[in-house]
Design an enzyme around this catalytic site. Structure first.
Site, mmCIF file in Angstrom:
data_model
loop_
_atom_site.group_PDB
_atom_site.id
_atom_site.type_symbol
_atom_site.label_atom_id
_atom_site.label_comp_id
_atom_site.label_asym_id
_atom_site.label_seq_id
_atom_site.Cartn_x
_atom_site.Cartn_y
_atom_site.Cartn_z
ATOM 1 C CD GLU B 70 -1.613 1.790 2.833
ATOM 2 O OE1 GLU B 70 -1.997 1.112 3.811
ATOM 3 O OE2 GLU B 70 -1.123 2.934 2.941
ATOM 4 C CG HIS B 71 3.582 2.683 3.222
ATOM 5 N ND1 HIS B 71 4.332 3.609 3.907
ATOM 6 C CD2 HIS B 71 2.540 2.392 4.041
ATOM 7 C CE1 HIS B 71 3.783 3.859 5.084
ATOM 8 N NE2 HIS B 71 2.693 3.134 5.197
ATOM 9 C CD GLU B 143 2.069 2.960 9.267
ATOM 10 O OE1 GLU B 143 2.800 2.909 8.250
ATOM 11 O OE2 GLU B 143 0.835 2.843 9.228
#
Lengths: 423, 423
Positions: B70-71, B143
């Protein structure tokens, strides 16, 4: 959408008529000058008033009543805005055409009960509520470090200048909690109801006839409270940066950098500063995002935000402790580069588009609409169309000029030394 | 396009399945400024073992790959990156990864067609290199640390691990720093090519837009049209026994208050999943919401504060997760167990719950984001949009409640206690 302001002397009614929403939303705002030793009692009062009332003496009873009224939602929040302490009651309920006739008045009546009939008369039920709310709040105060990012920011502001309003903890203080009694609560409650500036906002598919209902149930008899200058300016901006470090058992370190901003004109404060903040660290197009995160992989989040009434800009980043020096160096370098004009017309246009887009979407949401009218009064902002025009007037030179007024004064590093591995 | 009436909400949903297998859900509003486009793949953190497109053998990829991917989707080979493209028109762009899906969204009020086409294109254009993969590891590591430091996430994770033995819903969505360090660009391409195919994806658009324009742009998109075959994805599903993994877990964490998590693992069997989940939800609301006798008891006996109840559909099971702060963990757990030993409901209480749920649905429909989120959740959890939700609420009755609830063993549970190790 039609807006009408009615001055009732002791309070203002703001009618916002629109057919866009299926709900009616009411917000009642009390504004007074902030005092540090009132913060904790203000928060406890807020929780008590929405916990139970003299009519619905337990949480359960009050909760059952809100469910009966088709899940009407009543809550209150308190926070500081510049020199003002704000105490806001929110109520949201379906337009009665979706429920049943009479619900409009019933919902307003319940909100009125919450505000005007505190559970102070029956000693047993007061004690029960107070004991619970106080214990719950105590736990909240004891665990402020659990929100490490918030804690770091709070400590940074305290270190910036412990005597200024911006250093006051919105959550309050543990030492003030035990001082609260029924008498002190009654006293503060009376102060709040009788000596605040009061604004009532109501938005939804309403007409002028609701004014009668509002006046019936919210007949405040305040002595008009004096308006104060809510803007905070800095007497003196230190030349040397104060650095404070604290250790904690976190994996990640929370860096907070505080900047004081020198004298701004109204145009600079309301428009230029906003664009500066967006370009610096206000989103995925900002310098902080591109350089600190994307280019250097130093952080997942690195951003800046404004406290306009405090004349402060705050920078926060979640980093590994080894990267502290380098991150601070980068932040300073980025700020310096903006002072030198190292940003493009495209950067400015993207920031303007972002601002305009946010203005456009205000009318999609009841809270945003009310907030916009509230900010209009507080910050002397124009209406939405005016604001769109004004933002277009900001030039690169304006932004450079403002960038030179932003000075780093305080750094607080909550250094994460790692979680203790233990079962 | 099929026109589906959303019962009780005065709204219409438009649905079409395209030749390439993509499901399109359109929810236009005529009184909003913003639109949200959410492009979703039915691929999430649980899918780490599968037969890649074009291959015959099952492979295993590192945990956290869906989130990593996704990143990396925001990386473009040439031309403009998604953040910048969206920002040009003040549109915000973001993405998120869950256990069972990955979502990419644009939200704004300008350039609808251009943004829709761009979104389809950028998600359809993977570009992974050794360098850009390596660079992301530092960002995602931060994160992971951000969430690892938060006690609520820690408790949720421990509860899932206690309830589940093999099911991948017990593994953190982002993986671990070790697992993501193993990810290569080959892993990403293999995963992308298997799961990012229109037959495994759907798009939801909510807010202010023209539905005919939307479907036209989607149908004419070149990248979507390049998918011809109807590849059937084979993913390994972990077999999960009915019994919980660990009945009791005790941990220490860097926090100030003691917390407990009480989890229940309930096999859904042949029941209709939505209805089953609703009846369990009704039981939980009756027993543990603010209007319940249990909460009143909790308050009077100082058993704890901040109780939070959620339920999650995970393959063949429904997980119930109850968490709270408490100074008396053993007593609180005992009380919860006692409460669950009698889960009958009175008809008036069920009627009240139905009333609040119906009212909430109507209130919800004012929010383009809330409705969009509900559509995505419905499709992921139930394979379709529940368009007659309000009717189903109306149909809930004590007889069916008893049939379902009385068949459940609420003792199939795990308890996690987290003690503070802060000084």
């Amino acid at each position: 959408m039609e807006y009408k302001k009615i001055d009732m002397t002791s309070y203002n009614i703001h009618l916002i008529k629109t057919k866009k929403f299926k709900t009616i939303d009411i917000r009642i705002c009390f504004r007074k000058e902030i005092k540090k030793n009132e913060i904790t009692i203000r928060n406890i009062l807020s929780e008590l008033l929405t916990y139970s009332t003299d009519t619905y003496k337990t949480k359960r009873e009050l909760s059952l009543k809100t469910q009966d009224l088709y899940n009407t939602n009543i809550f209150s929040i308190c926070y500081r805005n510049g020199r003002y302490s704000l105490f806001k009651f929110h109520s949201s309920f379906l337009n009665e055409k979706y429920t049943e006739p009479g619900m409009f008045e019933e919902s307003i009546k319940l909100l009125s009960d919450v505000i005007f009939n505190p559970n102070f008369n029956d000693i047993d039920s007061f004690n029960s509520a107070f004991r619970y709310v106080k214990d719950r709040y105590k736990k909240k105060l004891e665990s402020i470090k659990d929100n490490a990012t918030g804690y770091s920011l709070m400590r940074m502001l305290e270190e910036m200048n412990g005597s200024m309003e911006y250093s006051y903890r919105d959550i309050g203080y543990l030492e003030d909690l035990d001082l609260i009694t029924l008498d002190s609560l009654k006293k503060y409650y009376n102060e709040l109801i009788n000596n605040s500036l009061i604004d009532i906002y109501i938005i939804g598919d309403i007409d002028d006839s609701c004014v009668k209902t509002i006046n019936k149930y919210f007949n405040f008899k305040t002595v008009k409270s004096k308006k104060i200058d809510q803007l905070i300016k800095h007497d003196h901006i230190p030349k040397k940066i104060k650095v404070v470090k604290e250790l904690d058992n976190n994996n990640q370190s929370k860096l907070s950098v505080g900047c004081m901003i020198e004298d701004l004109s109204e145009f600079e404060r309301n428009y230029v500063l906003t664009l500066y903040n967006l370009i610096l660290g206000g989103g995925t197009d900002s310098k902080f995002f591109k350089i600190i995160r994307e280019e250097n992989s130093l952080a997942y989040y690195a951003s800046s935000s404004l406290a306009k009434l405090d004349s402060i800009l705050m920078i926060r980043a979640g980093i590994s402790k080894e990267n502290y020096e380098y991150t601070v160096k980068l932040i300073k370098k980025i700020m310096k580069s903006i002072e030198k004009g190292d940003f493009t017309e495209e950067d400015i246009n993207i920031a303007k588009e972002s601002y305009i887009s946010l203005l456009n979407e205000i009318e999609d949401n009841q809270d945003a609409i009310i907030e916009a009218y509230f900010a209009k009064d507080l910050l002397n902002l124009g209406d939405i169309e005016e604001r769109k025009e004004m933002i277009q007037k900001v030039t690169k030179e304006d932004i450079i000029k403002v960038s030179k007024k932003v000075k780093i004064t305080t750094i607080f590093m909550l250094e994460g030394v790692g979680q203790i591995e233990e079962d | 396009m099929k026109k589906i009436s959303l019962k009780g909400l005065d709204q219409f949903l438009y649905y079409e399945r395209l030749d390439n297998g993509l499901d399109v859900y359109l929810l236009p509003y005529d009184n909003k400024k913003n639109y949200i486009i959410d492009y979703v793949t039915k691929f999430g953190s649980v899918d780490t073992e599968f037969i890649p497109y074009g291959e015959k053998k099952c492979v295993k990829v590192p945990d956290g790959i869906a989130h990593f991917l996704e990143h990396k989707m925001f990386e473009q080979e040439d031309g403009i990156d998604p953040f910048t493209f969206a920002s040009k028109t003040g549109t915000s762009s973001n993405a998120s990864t869950d256990y069972e899906c990955t979502r990419y969204y644009f939200e704004g009020n300008k350039a609808f067609k251009e943004n829709l086409d761009y979104l389809l294109n950028f998600v359809g254009s993977p570009y992974f290199t050794d360098d850009n993969v390596e660079k992301e590891k530092g960002i995602i590591a931060e994160e992971i640390k951000l969430y690892d430091d938060q006690v609520e996430w820690f408790l949720d994770e421990e509860l899932r691990m206690a309830l589940l033995k093999n099911d991948k819903h017990r593994v953190d969505i982002a993986g671990t720093i070790d697992s993501i360090n193993k990810i290569t660009k080959e892993d990403l391409y293999k995963t992308y090519n298997t799961f990012y195919r229109p037959s495994n994806m759907f798009i939801v658009i909510s807010g202010s837009f023209d539905k005919d324009e939307a479907i036209k742009v989607i149908k004419e998109n070149k990248i979507l049209n390049s998918f011809k075959d109807n590849f059937k994805i084979e993913r390994k599903k972990m077999k999960e026994d009915i019994s919980v993994n660990k009945k009791e877990v005790v941990k220490k964490f860097n926090t100030s208050n003691t917390r407990i998590g009480y989890g229940i693992k309930i096999p859904i069997g042949n029941h209709d999943r939505f209805l089953f989940s609703l009846y369990v939800g009704a039981m939980l609301k009756n027993k543990f919401s603010a209007s319940s006798l249990f909460i009143e008891r909790m308050q009077q006996e100082d058993l704890g504060t901040g109780i939070f109840v959620t339920r999650d559909i995970i393959d063949d099971y429904l997980l119930v997760l109850i968490t709270a702060r408490t100074d008396k963990p053993k007593e609180l757990v005992k009380s919860i167990k006692e409460e669950l030993s009698n889960v009958d409901i009175e008809a008036p209480d069920l009627e009240r719950i139905k009333k609040t749920w119906i009212a909430s649905s109507v209130m919800f429909s004012d929010s383009i984001a809330a409705m969009l989120g509900e559509i995505v959740d419905d499709v992921i959890s139930f394979g379709k949009v529940i368009s007659d939700r309000v009717d189903i609420y109306r149909s809930l009755n004590v007889k069916d409640y008893n049939k379902i609830i009385r068949s459940i063993d609420f003792n199939n549970s795990s308890v996690v206690t987290i003690y503070p190790n802060k000084v």
